[in-house]
Design a protein around this motif. Structure first.
Motif, PDB file in Angstrom:
ATOM      1  N   PHE A   1       1.518  -2.336  -2.904  1.00 27.71           N
ATOM      2  CA  PHE A   1       1.640  -1.771  -1.560  1.00 27.71           C
ATOM      3  C   PHE A   1       3.107  -1.574  -1.186  1.00 27.71           C
ATOM      4  O   PHE A   1       3.508  -0.505  -0.718  1.00 27.71           O
ATOM      5  N   PHE A   2       3.922  -2.603  -1.399  1.00 30.53           N
ATOM      6  CA  PHE A   2       5.336  -2.507  -1.020  1.00 30.53           C
ATOM      7  C   PHE A   2       6.109  -1.528  -1.902  1.00 30.53           C
ATOM      8  O   PHE A   2       7.183  -1.084  -1.530  1.00 30.53           O
ATOM      9  N   GLU A   3       5.561  -1.192  -3.056  1.00 27.71           N
ATOM     10  CA  GLU A   3       6.191  -0.196  -3.928  1.00 27.71           C
ATOM     11  C   GLU A   3       5.874   1.240  -3.527  1.00 27.71           C
ATOM     12  O   GLU A   3       6.509   2.166  -4.010  1.00 27.71           O
ATOM     13  N   THR A   4       4.895   1.432  -2.635  1.00 28.35           N
ATOM     14  CA  THR A   4       4.494   2.799  -2.261  1.00 28.35           C
ATOM     15  C   THR A   4       5.535   3.515  -1.416  1.00 28.35           C
ATOM     16  O   THR A   4       5.526   4.738  -1.328  1.00 28.35           O
ATOM     17  N   GLY A   5       6.396   2.761  -0.749  1.00 33.85           N
ATOM     18  CA  GLY A   5       7.353   3.378   0.160  1.00 33.85           C
ATOM     19  C   GLY A   5       6.837   3.468   1.587  1.00 33.85           C
ATOM     20  O   GLY A   5       7.539   3.959   2.476  1.00 33.85           O
TER      21      GLY A   5
ATOM     22  N   ALA B   1       9.983  -5.477  -4.292  1.00 35.57           N
ATOM     23  CA  ALA B   1       8.621  -5.398  -3.761  1.00 35.57           C
ATOM     24  C   ALA B   1       7.874  -6.724  -3.920  1.00 35.57           C
ATOM     25  O   ALA B   1       7.148  -7.146  -3.020  1.00 35.57           O
ATOM     26  N   GLN B   2       8.051  -7.407  -5.046  1.00 35.24           N
ATOM     27  CA  GLN B   2       7.353  -8.676  -5.248  1.00 35.24           C
ATOM     28  C   GLN B   2       7.863  -9.751  -4.285  1.00 35.24           C
ATOM     29  O   GLN B   2       7.084 -10.559  -3.782  1.00 35.24           O
ATOM     30  N   ASP B   3       9.161  -9.749  -4.009  1.00 32.85           N
ATOM     31  CA  ASP B   3       9.703 -10.697  -3.032  1.00 32.85           C
ATOM     32  C   ASP B   3       9.154 -10.401  -1.635  1.00 32.85           C
ATOM     33  O   ASP B   3       8.840 -11.320  -0.874  1.00 32.85           O
ATOM     34  N   ALA B   4       9.044  -9.116  -1.317  1.00 28.34           N
ATOM     35  CA  ALA B   4       8.467  -8.724  -0.022  1.00 28.34           C
ATOM     36  C   ALA B   4       7.023  -9.196   0.076  1.00 28.34           C
ATOM     37  O   ALA B   4       6.598  -9.722   1.112  1.00 28.34           O
ATOM     38  N   ALA B   5       6.268  -9.046  -1.019  1.00 32.21           N
ATOM     39  CA  ALA B   5       4.866  -9.468  -1.026  1.00 32.21           C
ATOM     40  C   ALA B   5       4.749 -10.981  -0.843  1.00 32.21           C
ATOM     41  O   ALA B   5       3.910 -11.457  -0.061  1.00 32.21           O
ATOM     42  N   SER B   6       5.591 -11.748  -1.533  1.00 31.64           N
ATOM     43  CA  SER B   6       5.560 -13.217  -1.410  1.00 31.64           C
ATOM     44  C   SER B   6       5.933 -13.658  -0.001  1.00 31.64           C
ATOM     45  O   SER B   6       5.266 -14.517   0.592  1.00 31.64           O
ATOM     46  N   PHE B   7       6.997 -13.067   0.537  1.00 31.09           N
ATOM     47  CA  PHE B   7       7.431 -13.414   1.891  1.00 31.09           C
ATOM     48  C   PHE B   7       6.337 -13.080   2.909  1.00 31.09           C
ATOM     49  O   PHE B   7       6.026 -13.881   3.799  1.00 31.09           O
TER      50      PHE B   7
ATOM     51  N   GLN C   1      -5.437   5.226   0.136  1.00 28.58           N
ATOM     52  CA  GLN C   1      -5.612   6.126   1.280  1.00 28.58           C
ATOM     53  C   GLN C   1      -4.315   6.402   2.041  1.00 28.58           C
ATOM     54  O   GLN C   1      -4.325   7.159   3.017  1.00 28.58           O
ATOM     55  N   LEU C   2      -3.214   5.797   1.616  1.00 30.50           N
ATOM     56  CA  LEU C   2      -1.945   5.996   2.320  1.00 30.50           C
ATOM     57  C   LEU C   2      -1.501   7.456   2.242  1.00 30.50           C
ATOM     58  O   LEU C   2      -1.547   8.070   1.181  1.00 30.50           O
ATOM     59  N   GLN C   3      -1.070   7.971   3.362  1.00 29.86           N
ATOM     60  CA  GLN C   3      -0.521   9.319   3.424  1.00 29.86           C
ATOM     61  C   GLN C   3       0.996   9.238   3.261  1.00 29.86           C
ATOM     62  O   GLN C   3       1.605   8.208   3.555  1.00 29.86           O
ATOM     63  N   PRO C   4       1.636  10.335   2.825  1.00 35.08           N
ATOM     64  CA  PRO C   4       3.099  10.318   2.635  1.00 35.08           C
ATOM     65  C   PRO C   4       3.878   9.922   3.888  1.00 35.08           C
ATOM     66  O   PRO C   4       4.933   9.317   3.801  1.00 35.08           O
TER      67      PRO C   4
ATOM     68  N   MET D   1      -3.474 -17.362 -11.940  1.00 33.51           N
ATOM     69  CA  MET D   1      -3.713 -15.993 -12.410  1.00 33.51           C
ATOM     70  C   MET D   1      -4.460 -15.179 -11.363  1.00 33.51           C
ATOM     71  O   MET D   1      -4.152 -14.010 -11.135  1.00 33.51           O
ATOM     72  N   VAL D   2      -5.442 -15.801 -10.718  1.00 32.56           N
ATOM     73  CA  VAL D   2      -6.182 -15.111  -9.653  1.00 32.56           C
ATOM     74  C   VAL D   2      -5.237 -14.744  -8.518  1.00 32.56           C
ATOM     75  O   VAL D   2      -5.249 -13.613  -8.015  1.00 32.56           O
ATOM     76  N   PHE D   3      -4.393 -15.696  -8.119  1.00 36.14           N
ATOM     77  CA  PHE D   3      -3.450 -15.446  -7.028  1.00 36.14           C
ATOM     78  C   PHE D   3      -2.515 -14.286  -7.381  1.00 36.14           C
ATOM     79  O   PHE D   3      -2.286 -13.389  -6.568  1.00 36.14           O
ATOM     80  N   MET D   4      -2.024 -14.280  -8.616  1.00 36.30           N
ATOM     81  CA  MET D   4      -1.113 -13.223  -9.055  1.00 36.30           C
ATOM     82  C   MET D   4      -1.828 -11.875  -9.135  1.00 36.30           C
ATOM     83  O   MET D   4      -1.352 -10.873  -8.601  1.00 36.30           O
ATOM     84  N   GLN D   5      -2.978 -11.864  -9.787  1.00 38.31           N
ATOM     85  CA  GLN D   5      -3.693 -10.614 -10.057  1.00 38.31           C
ATOM     86  C   GLN D   5      -4.353 -10.005  -8.814  1.00 38.31           C
ATOM     87  O   GLN D   5      -4.350  -8.789  -8.644  1.00 38.31           O
ATOM     88  N   ASP D   6      -4.928 -10.857  -7.974  1.00 38.21           N
ATOM     89  CA  ASP D   6      -5.737 -10.351  -6.856  1.00 38.21           C
ATOM     90  C   ASP D   6      -5.009 -10.316  -5.513  1.00 38.21           C
ATOM     91  O   ASP D   6      -5.448  -9.629  -4.591  1.00 38.21           O
ATOM     92  N   TYR D   7      -3.917 -11.048  -5.396  1.00 35.59           N
ATOM     93  CA  TYR D   7      -3.170 -11.080  -4.138  1.00 35.59           C
ATOM     94  C   TYR D   7      -1.765 -10.496  -4.317  1.00 35.59           C
ATOM     95  O   TYR D   7      -1.421  -9.481  -3.701  1.00 35.59           O
ATOM     96  N   LEU D   8      -0.976 -11.153  -5.158  1.00 32.83           N
ATOM     97  CA  LEU D   8       0.435 -10.776  -5.263  1.00 32.83           C
ATOM     98  C   LEU D   8       0.640  -9.378  -5.857  1.00 32.83           C
ATOM     99  O   LEU D   8       1.431  -8.585  -5.332  1.00 32.83           O
ATOM    100  N   MET D   9      -0.067  -9.052  -6.933  1.00 32.19           N
ATOM    101  CA  MET D   9       0.131  -7.739  -7.568  1.00 32.19           C
ATOM    102  C   MET D   9      -0.316  -6.573  -6.668  1.00 32.19           C
ATOM    103  O   MET D   9       0.422  -5.597  -6.521  1.00 32.19           O
ATOM    104  N   PRO D  10      -1.495  -6.645  -6.041  1.00 30.66           N
ATOM    105  CA  PRO D  10      -1.868  -5.555  -5.124  1.00 30.66           C
ATOM    106  C   PRO D  10      -0.899  -5.421  -3.947  1.00 30.66           C
ATOM    107  O   PRO D  10      -0.590  -4.307  -3.524  1.00 30.66           O
ATOM    108  N   LEU D  11      -0.418  -6.566  -3.429  1.00 33.44           N
ATOM    109  CA  LEU D  11       0.547  -6.506  -2.330  1.00 33.44           C
ATOM    110  C   LEU D  11       1.880  -5.944  -2.801  1.00 33.44           C
ATOM    111  O   LEU D  11       2.523  -5.169  -2.078  1.00 33.44           O
TER     112      LEU D  11
END
Length: 199
Positions: free
Chosen positions: A138-142, A152-158, A78-81, A125-135
């Protein structure tokens, strides 16, 4: 009620009680005896449905993780530009706080030392697939402009490891009488912009 229906209802009641206790207290502080007591059954009856506590915990985390992935994906979709970074990350954070009464990072990683290796792998695997990857997505959207060199993955972990003030009363951000939403906004601003101004 047919026995099959009764077994299905009991199975669901066990998972509901386990979810409440595991997410609020963590893995180690939750016992199968307490889960069975909340459901109104004996421990042997609980073990008719689940072989041990680890199996129940994994089932709960898989269920919650799927909800988190769905929620974060919905925010991203749902993110807008011209989306505001604070509002966007606040929406993501509120997906997490709606499902977790306790810091998710602590709940999941705090259980690792008690689990069998195979269950640790599944939980990872759950943590990676359901938390880290979606986050990370998100950080890759800009929606949030990352500093040069920050992946983006470092931003998600932090980000995930920075959420603990939202889950306790011992230390939190913002005024003492701030609402949950106001505390979330304050913490998101700190995560995104830090505590110091550039000179």
């Amino acid at each position: 009620m047919k026995r099959e229906e009764q077994l299905t209802q009991t199975h669901a009641a066990i998972l509901k009680a386990a979810r409440e206790q595991f997410l609020a207290q963590g893995y180690q502080a939750t016992s199968t005896r307490d889960i069975a007591k909340q459901v109104g059954i004996t421990q042997p009856a609980l073990y008719h449905h689940f072989s041990d506590k680890e199996v129940i915990f994994l089932e709960v985390i898989k269920t919650v993780g799927a909800e988190i992935r769905t929620g974060i994906t919905a925010v991203v979709d749902q993110l807008q530009p011209d989306a505001d970074a604070v509002d966007s990350l606040t929406a993501v954070t509120e997906v997490l706080t709606a499902a977790h009464p306790r810091d998710v990072f602590t709940v999941i990683h705090g259980s690792f030392k008690f689990l069998k290796p195979e269950n640790k792998r599944q939980l990872g695997m759950v943590f990676m697939q359901d938390y880290l990857m979606p986050l990370t997505s998100f950080f890759e959207t800009g929606a949030v402009t990352l500093q040069a060199g920050v992946q983006a993955q470092d931003a998600a972990s932090f980000y995930l490891t920075s959420l603990s003030p939202l889950f306790n009363t011992f230390h939190h951000v913002g005024p003492a009488d701030a609402s949950q939403h106001e505390q979330t906004l304050a913490l998101v601003r700190l995560i995104l912009f830090g505590v110091a101004r550039k000179k």
